[in-house]
Design a protein around this motif. Structure first.
Motif, PDB file in Angstrom:
ATOM      1  N   THR A   1     -70.546  29.126  64.583  1.00 13.81           N
ATOM      2  CA  THR A   1     -71.538  29.767  63.722  1.00 13.81           C
ATOM      3  C   THR A   1     -71.299  31.262  63.613  1.00 13.81           C
ATOM      4  O   THR A   1     -71.528  31.869  62.561  1.00 13.81           O
ATOM      5  CB  THR A   1     -72.954  29.493  64.259  1.00 13.81           C
ATOM      6  OG1 THR A   1     -73.152  28.088  64.340  1.00 13.81           O
ATOM      7  CG2 THR A   1     -74.015  30.113  63.362  1.00 13.81           C
TER       8      THR A   1
ATOM      9  N   ASN B   1     -71.201  33.224  60.143  1.00 19.22           N
ATOM     10  CA  ASN B   1     -72.158  34.296  59.847  1.00 19.22           C
ATOM     11  C   ASN B   1     -71.449  35.607  59.531  1.00 19.22           C
ATOM     12  O   ASN B   1     -71.985  36.444  58.789  1.00 19.22           O
ATOM     13  CB  ASN B   1     -73.127  34.498  61.008  1.00 19.22           C
ATOM     14  CG  ASN B   1     -74.136  33.363  61.114  1.00 19.22           C
ATOM     15  OD1 ASN B   1     -74.374  32.646  60.136  1.00 19.22           O
ATOM     16  ND2 ASN B   1     -74.732  33.199  62.279  1.00 19.22           N
TER      17      ASN B   1
ATOM     18  N   TRP C   1     -69.973  29.677  54.530  1.00 17.64           N
ATOM     19  CA  TRP C   1     -71.136  28.786  54.419  1.00 17.64           C
ATOM     20  C   TRP C   1     -71.205  28.203  53.004  1.00 17.64           C
ATOM     21  O   TRP C   1     -71.396  27.004  52.817  1.00 17.64           O
ATOM     22  CB  TRP C   1     -72.435  29.564  54.687  1.00 17.64           C
ATOM     23  CG  TRP C   1     -72.800  29.780  56.117  1.00 17.64           C
ATOM     24  CD1 TRP C   1     -72.939  30.990  56.751  1.00 17.64           C
ATOM     25  CD2 TRP C   1     -73.131  28.794  57.101  1.00 17.64           C
ATOM     26  NE1 TRP C   1     -73.323  30.811  58.057  1.00 17.64           N
ATOM     27  CE2 TRP C   1     -73.459  29.467  58.295  1.00 17.64           C
ATOM     28  CE3 TRP C   1     -73.189  27.393  57.086  1.00 17.64           C
ATOM     29  CZ2 TRP C   1     -73.831  28.801  59.461  1.00 17.64           C
ATOM     30  CZ3 TRP C   1     -73.566  26.730  58.248  1.00 17.64           C
ATOM     31  CH2 TRP C   1     -73.872  27.416  59.411  1.00 17.64           C
TER      32      TRP C   1
ATOM     33  N   LYS D   1     -76.923  24.756  53.650  1.00 15.21           N
ATOM     34  CA  LYS D   1     -75.771  25.658  53.766  1.00 15.21           C
ATOM     35  C   LYS D   1     -75.898  26.835  52.795  1.00 15.21           C
ATOM     36  O   LYS D   1     -75.471  27.954  53.088  1.00 15.21           O
ATOM     37  CB  LYS D   1     -74.481  24.890  53.544  1.00 15.21           C
ATOM     38  CG  LYS D   1     -74.238  23.828  54.622  1.00 15.21           C
ATOM     39  CD  LYS D   1     -72.910  23.126  54.462  1.00 15.21           C
ATOM     40  CE  LYS D   1     -72.774  21.974  55.476  1.00 15.21           C
ATOM     41  NZ  LYS D   1     -72.857  22.456  56.876  1.00 15.21           N
TER      42      LYS D   1
END
Length: 506
Positions: free
Chosen positions: A29, A33, A39, A58
């Motif tokens: 993640t 990020n 994403w 998402k």
């Protein structure tokens, strides 16, 4: 990935998309990020694979990372604005899969506002989505304009997949406009390429060609292409909509061939898919064929109930005709024709005119019926329509014979009459046949020559043309006509054709 997309390379192939998606989903993640575009790419690839579950989550994850910066629009850099536009494209695609026209409009126009001017592939996708939204709303002219603009951008970017999809969409509009030859040429032009670049979408083209072949009375090709489409829809589970439409089409084909059991089985599958997947906007198409099937079985009450429950004007008019109430059928068809003409729906206009002509003839307004059918033939002939007339059965054959007797479009009417003669009612496996079809032996049978003359009469040929075809003098042909009329106990050509069909002589 960006390079492949910009060139329209086969990233949309399931294997490539799945490989990249699996790799993206394996990333921690913290990495996603740090790069919110990753994403978004997961959501985009899910849509490519026809999966809607998880897409919105998402997209929200992408927006959450962007929102952390909390910058106003004026301070966003080009890359961030472009990503916001691509998120909107994904949401428009999600709404497209769910046939939500208003949401498509909102998201696709947001995409065009934020996408970088040079991001031609995604601007093309947004315009294609807008075209589909217009189509759902019944504005086919606006849909055609949006598709044409999408095609221009796709070609300018060199994106082959978007080029093929936009071209296919234009082919669908051409088909709805009754430009069948043009649509068929469009479909054929993209068929092989779309199989190579975007095989999951090849079913759009094969289905379009199947419906055109059916209208041209090439039932073998129509069935073959329909089966190909159905196999593709089963192979790619995301195309539930296409599976339903193709099932209905093949059911109609089986109905024409007298296979009521086969038609019923396909309609059951289609209805189950409609209800299971919430594709209720496809229910009228399922019901329209169900009405035809129930009418073939002689159950007028059930047919009337279906047509009334789903508010299908054409089906209700057809039931009223079967009930012997042409006046009520005409009252139903008049406003419907005005409605579709106001919306410039050429395909529905043609269908309404065909049934209106049959209803006028049944109502005893034969001159009006002949005149209207003449207008209808003029509209239908450039597209090569056949089945739209033949599917009306004996009432249309009688009306066509009267039109032919007036000398209206002789080549086309002769072709249609020949198709009507070749399309004799087939005994259905569980159909109730009207009493008029019962065999009624003649006191004096027709000779071989008289049968030959009778078949040419049914094709709409004049006495002079029959004489030329059979190398007979005009008086000889007239003599055969008198004998045929006497033996069939009729006074006119149309009555002779009707009587001969009842006796199974044609």
């Amino acid at each position: 990935v960006r390079l492949m997309e910009s060139k329209g390379m086969p990233l949309h192939l399931p294997g490539a998309a799945t490989t990249i998606l699996n790799w993206l989903e394996s990333l921690p993640t913290t990495v996603l990020n740090a790069r919110p575009e990753l994403w978004w790419k997961q959501a985009s690839l899910l849509l490519t694979l026809g999966q809607t579950a998880g897409v919105e989550g998402k997209l929200q994850a992408t927006e959450a990372v962007l929102a952390a910066a909390a910058l106003p629009d004026a301070e966003l850099d080009d890359q961030t604005r472009n990503l916001i536009g691509e998120i909107a494209v994904a949401r428009a695609s999600l709404a497209l899969a769910q046939h939500q026209a208003e949401t498509i409009h909102v998201q696709a126009r947001r995409a065009l506002e934020y996408l970088h001017p040079n991001n031609l592939p995604y601007r093309s996708e947004a315009l294609q989505a807008i075209g589909y939204a217009y189509y759902l709303q019944g504005d086919r002219a606006a849909a055609g304009r949006a598709y044409a603009e999408a095609l221009a951008l796709a070609q300018a970017s060199g994106n082959m997949i978007n080029t093929l999809l936009a071209t296919t969409c234009l082919g669908q509009i051409q088909q709805l406009e009754n430009q069948l030859y043009l649509a068929a040429a469009t479909y054929q032009r993209v068929l092989q390429l779309i199989r190579d670049y975007s095989p999951s979408n090849a079913g759009v083209v094969t289905f379009g060609l199947a419906r055109i072949c059916y209208e041209w009375n090439d039932l073998e090709s129509a069935e073959q292409l329909g089966e190909q489409t159905l196999q593709l829809a089963r192979q790619y589970s995301q195309f539930v909509n296409r599976f339903i439409m193709c099932g209905v089409f093949l059911a109609r084909l089986k109905l024409v061939r007298g296979d009521l059991s086969g038609a019923a089985a396909l309609l059951v599958q289609a209805e189950q898919s409609v209800r299971e997947h919430g594709f209720l906007h496809r229910m009228p198409e399922v019901v329209a064929v169900q009405v035809l099937m129930v009418l073939r079985r002689g159950n007028l009450a059930a047919a009337a109930d279906l047509a009334q429950r789903y508010e299908l004007p054409m089906c209700r008019a057809r039931v009223l005709l079967a009930q012997g109430n042409p006046s009520a059928a005409l009252a139903m068809l008049g406003p419907y024709r005005q409605q579709v003409e106001a919306r410039n729906w050429q395909d529905e206009r043609l269908r309404a005119m065909v049934l209106q002509a049959v209803a006028l003839h049944a109502h005893g307004e034969k001159d009006k019926a002949v005149h209207l059918l003449g207008e209808t033939l003029a509209l239908a002939e450039p597209g090569g329509f056949i089945r739209i007339f033949v599917d009306e059965g004996q009432p249309m054959a009688l009306l066509l014979a009267e039109v032919a007797a007036c000398g209206t479009m002789p080549d086309y009417t002769a072709k249609l009459l020949a198709a009507c003669a070749a399309d004799e009612p087939r005994p259905a496996d569980d159909a109730v046949r009207p009493a008029s079809f019962a065999a009624q032996p003649l006191i004096e049978p027709l000779s071989e020559r008289e049968l030959e003359v009778l078949r040419l009469i049914a094709q709409g040929l004049s006495n002079h043309e029959i004489g030329e075809r059979l190398f007979l003098a005009l008086d000889t042909v007239k003599g055969h006509n008198r004998h045929i009329f006497d033996k069939l106990q009729v006074q006119r050509r149309t009555e002779a054709i009707a009587r001969a069909r009842e006796l199974g002589l044609l």
